[in-house]
Design a protein around this motif. Sequence first.
Motif, mmCIF file in Angstrom:
data_model
loop_
_atom_site.group_PDB
_atom_site.id
_atom_site.type_symbol
_atom_site.label_atom_id
_atom_site.label_comp_id
_atom_site.label_asym_id
_atom_site.label_seq_id
_atom_site.Cartn_x
_atom_site.Cartn_y
_atom_site.Cartn_z
ATOM 1 N N LEU A 38 0.736 -1.219 -0.095
ATOM 2 C CA LEU A 38 -0.008 -0.129 -0.020
ATOM 3 C C LEU A 38 0.741 1.283 -0.103
ATOM 4 O O LEU A 38 1.771 1.192 0.873
ATOM 5 C CB LEU A 38 -0.889 -0.098 1.083
ATOM 6 C CG LEU A 38 -2.017 -0.987 1.434
ATOM 7 C CD1 LEU A 38 -2.800 -0.895 2.347
ATOM 8 C CD2 LEU A 38 -2.814 -1.096 0.104
ATOM 9 N N ARG A 39 0.410 2.177 -0.748
ATOM 10 C CA ARG A 39 1.270 3.514 -0.816
ATOM 11 C C ARG A 39 1.100 4.199 0.495
ATOM 12 O O ARG A 39 1.856 4.919 0.729
ATOM 13 C CB ARG A 39 0.688 4.280 -2.118
ATOM 14 C CG ARG A 39 -0.753 4.797 -1.972
ATOM 15 C CD ARG A 39 -1.233 5.670 -2.960
ATOM 16 N NE ARG A 39 -2.830 5.920 -2.751
ATOM 17 C CZ ARG A 39 -3.157 6.659 -3.726
ATOM 18 N NH1 ARG A 39 -2.678 7.172 -4.812
ATOM 19 N NH2 ARG A 39 -4.284 7.083 -3.400
ATOM 20 N N ASN A 40 -0.195 3.906 1.296
ATOM 21 C CA ASN A 40 -0.324 4.947 2.409
ATOM 22 C C ASN A 40 0.365 4.067 3.595
ATOM 23 O O ASN A 40 0.460 4.893 4.508
ATOM 24 C CB ASN A 40 -1.790 5.108 2.847
ATOM 25 C CG ASN A 40 -2.478 3.597 2.856
ATOM 26 O OD1 ASN A 40 -1.767 2.704 3.044
ATOM 27 N ND2 ASN A 40 -3.827 3.542 2.756
ATOM 28 N N MET A 42 -0.539 1.825 5.359
ATOM 29 C CA MET A 42 -1.114 1.231 6.499
ATOM 30 C C MET A 42 -1.279 0.034 6.534
ATOM 31 O O MET A 42 -1.291 -0.830 5.876
ATOM 32 C CB MET A 42 -2.555 1.796 6.398
ATOM 33 C CG MET A 42 -2.796 3.414 6.417
ATOM 34 S SD MET A 42 -4.302 4.079 6.007
ATOM 35 C CE MET A 42 -5.193 3.643 7.808
ATOM 36 N N LYS A 50 -9.788 2.523 10.837
ATOM 37 C CA LYS A 50 -10.171 3.733 10.078
ATOM 38 C C LYS A 50 -11.734 3.511 9.483
ATOM 39 O O LYS A 50 -12.500 4.642 9.499
ATOM 40 C CB LYS A 50 -9.220 4.141 9.185
ATOM 41 C CG LYS A 50 -9.777 5.381 8.456
ATOM 42 C CD LYS A 50 -8.533 5.832 7.526
ATOM 43 C CE LYS A 50 -8.952 7.125 6.550
ATOM 44 N NZ LYS A 50 -9.795 8.103 7.511
ATOM 45 N N ARG A 90 0.760 -4.581 5.319
ATOM 46 C CA ARG A 90 0.630 -3.525 4.698
ATOM 47 C C ARG A 90 0.552 -3.575 3.322
ATOM 48 O O ARG A 90 1.306 -3.132 2.278
ATOM 49 C CB ARG A 90 1.586 -2.255 5.196
ATOM 50 C CG ARG A 90 1.798 -2.382 6.379
ATOM 51 C CD ARG A 90 2.859 -1.402 6.985
ATOM 52 N NE ARG A 90 3.092 -1.346 8.463
ATOM 53 C CZ ARG A 90 2.385 -0.802 9.446
ATOM 54 N NH1 ARG A 90 1.541 0.334 8.956
ATOM 55 N NH2 ARG A 90 2.788 -0.996 10.556
ATOM 56 N N LYS A 188 -12.623 6.918 -0.246
ATOM 57 C CA LYS A 188 -11.826 7.460 0.688
ATOM 58 C C LYS A 188 -10.292 7.817 0.081
ATOM 59 O O LYS A 188 -9.714 8.098 0.996
ATOM 60 C CB LYS A 188 -11.933 6.822 1.964
ATOM 61 C CG LYS A 188 -12.994 6.716 2.923
ATOM 62 C CD LYS A 188 -13.466 8.122 3.241
ATOM 63 C CE LYS A 188 -14.897 8.315 4.093
ATOM 64 N NZ LYS A 188 -15.118 9.635 4.579
ATOM 65 N N ASN A 189 -10.290 7.020 -0.968
ATOM 66 C CA ASN A 189 -9.104 7.195 -1.671
ATOM 67 C C ASN A 189 -8.043 6.572 -0.925
ATOM 68 O O ASN A 189 -6.799 7.051 -0.632
ATOM 69 C CB ASN A 189 -8.473 8.613 -1.978
ATOM 70 C CG ASN A 189 -7.536 8.747 -2.867
ATOM 71 O OD1 ASN A 189 -7.277 8.094 -4.044
ATOM 72 N ND2 ASN A 189 -6.516 9.937 -2.835
ATOM 73 N N MET A 190 -8.452 5.222 -0.297
ATOM 74 C CA MET A 190 -7.238 4.764 0.561
ATOM 75 C C MET A 190 -6.411 3.958 -0.266
ATOM 76 O O MET A 190 -5.119 3.457 0.149
ATOM 77 C CB MET A 190 -8.377 3.585 1.242
ATOM 78 C CG MET A 190 -9.153 4.254 2.512
ATOM 79 S SD MET A 190 -8.251 5.426 3.838
ATOM 80 C CE MET A 190 -7.291 4.131 4.285
ATOM 81 N N VAL A 191 -6.743 3.618 -1.509
ATOM 82 C CA VAL A 191 -5.639 2.865 -2.439
ATOM 83 C C VAL A 191 -5.560 3.542 -3.826
ATOM 84 O O VAL A 191 -6.308 4.173 -4.274
ATOM 85 C CB VAL A 191 -6.159 1.313 -2.677
ATOM 86 C CG1 VAL A 191 -6.411 0.540 -1.362
ATOM 87 C CG2 VAL A 191 -7.665 1.171 -2.979
ATOM 88 N N SER A 192 -4.581 2.998 -4.307
ATOM 89 C CA SER A 192 -4.489 3.432 -5.568
ATOM 90 C C SER A 192 -5.124 2.583 -6.885
ATOM 91 O O SER A 192 -5.635 1.496 -6.124
ATOM 92 C CB SER A 192 -2.741 3.205 -6.094
ATOM 93 O OG SER A 192 -2.692 1.800 -6.159
ATOM 94 N N GLU A 195 -3.980 -0.959 -6.460
ATOM 95 C CA GLU A 195 -4.218 -1.688 -5.285
ATOM 96 C C GLU A 195 -5.627 -2.173 -5.182
ATOM 97 O O GLU A 195 -6.111 -2.952 -4.752
ATOM 98 C CB GLU A 195 -3.730 -0.765 -4.163
ATOM 99 C CG GLU A 195 -2.351 -0.447 -4.027
ATOM 100 C CD GLU A 195 -2.116 0.814 -3.353
ATOM 101 O OE1 GLU A 195 -0.758 0.889 -3.120
ATOM 102 O OE2 GLU A 195 -2.928 1.416 -2.657
#
Length: 232
Positions: A38-40, A42, A50, A90, A188-192, A195
């Motif tokens: 994941l780019r974030n 998490m 979340k 992650r 929520k723009n959690m993943v690309s 992803e």
Amino acid sequence: MFGFDIGYIIIAGVFGLFSMFVSNRLKSKFKKYSKVHLRNGMSGAEIAEKMLADHGIRDVKVISTPGMLTDHYNPANKTVNLSEGVYSQRNAAAAAVAAHECGHAVQHATAYSWLQMRSKLVPILNVTSRFSMWVIFGGLALMGTTAIGGTIAWAGVGLYGIGTLFSFITLPVEYDASNRALAWLKNKNMVSQQEYAGAEDALKWAARTYLVAAIGALATLLYFAMRVASRD
């Protein structure tokens, strides 16, 4: 009786192979998307926490559970149980599974009708799943010697039918949880994009395990019903 055994073995064998194929594909997909980090940054646990917070759910705990793909939501104690390969990892696979299980928590919090129906059947299923096959086989064995054999066999079919109903009620519960998970991850723009594609693919194969189980249960139920009817 021998023919009955052969027929049941064939059905069980065919759907057993289908189930094994889907399960192996799911494990393969999980392994593949476990490499898509994941780019974030998490973890699965953080994703879950979340998603719960974003839905205003404050009374559900996210905990780790042993094993692989043992993830589940427990409505009794309100816990999202994430397996070792999801809780601290992650990657896209962990994000998909964590969000999916939180999807069940959201269903619970919003009184999703299919989940409520499924939960009401659980105590009944715990009993019927233990005895349905014995009752069917016992009834069929007695049909040649006593009139009550047919009644017993049909009662067994009815008990097995409860399990089949449970399998089909599970389908909208699982598909809806995945849809909620994917919608949240995207909105929520959690993943690309990459992803998200991995998460979507992994959840599709997870849902197919339930689909194969439901179809297999229905095929077995119809077979039992036809066998009892042919000897009634």
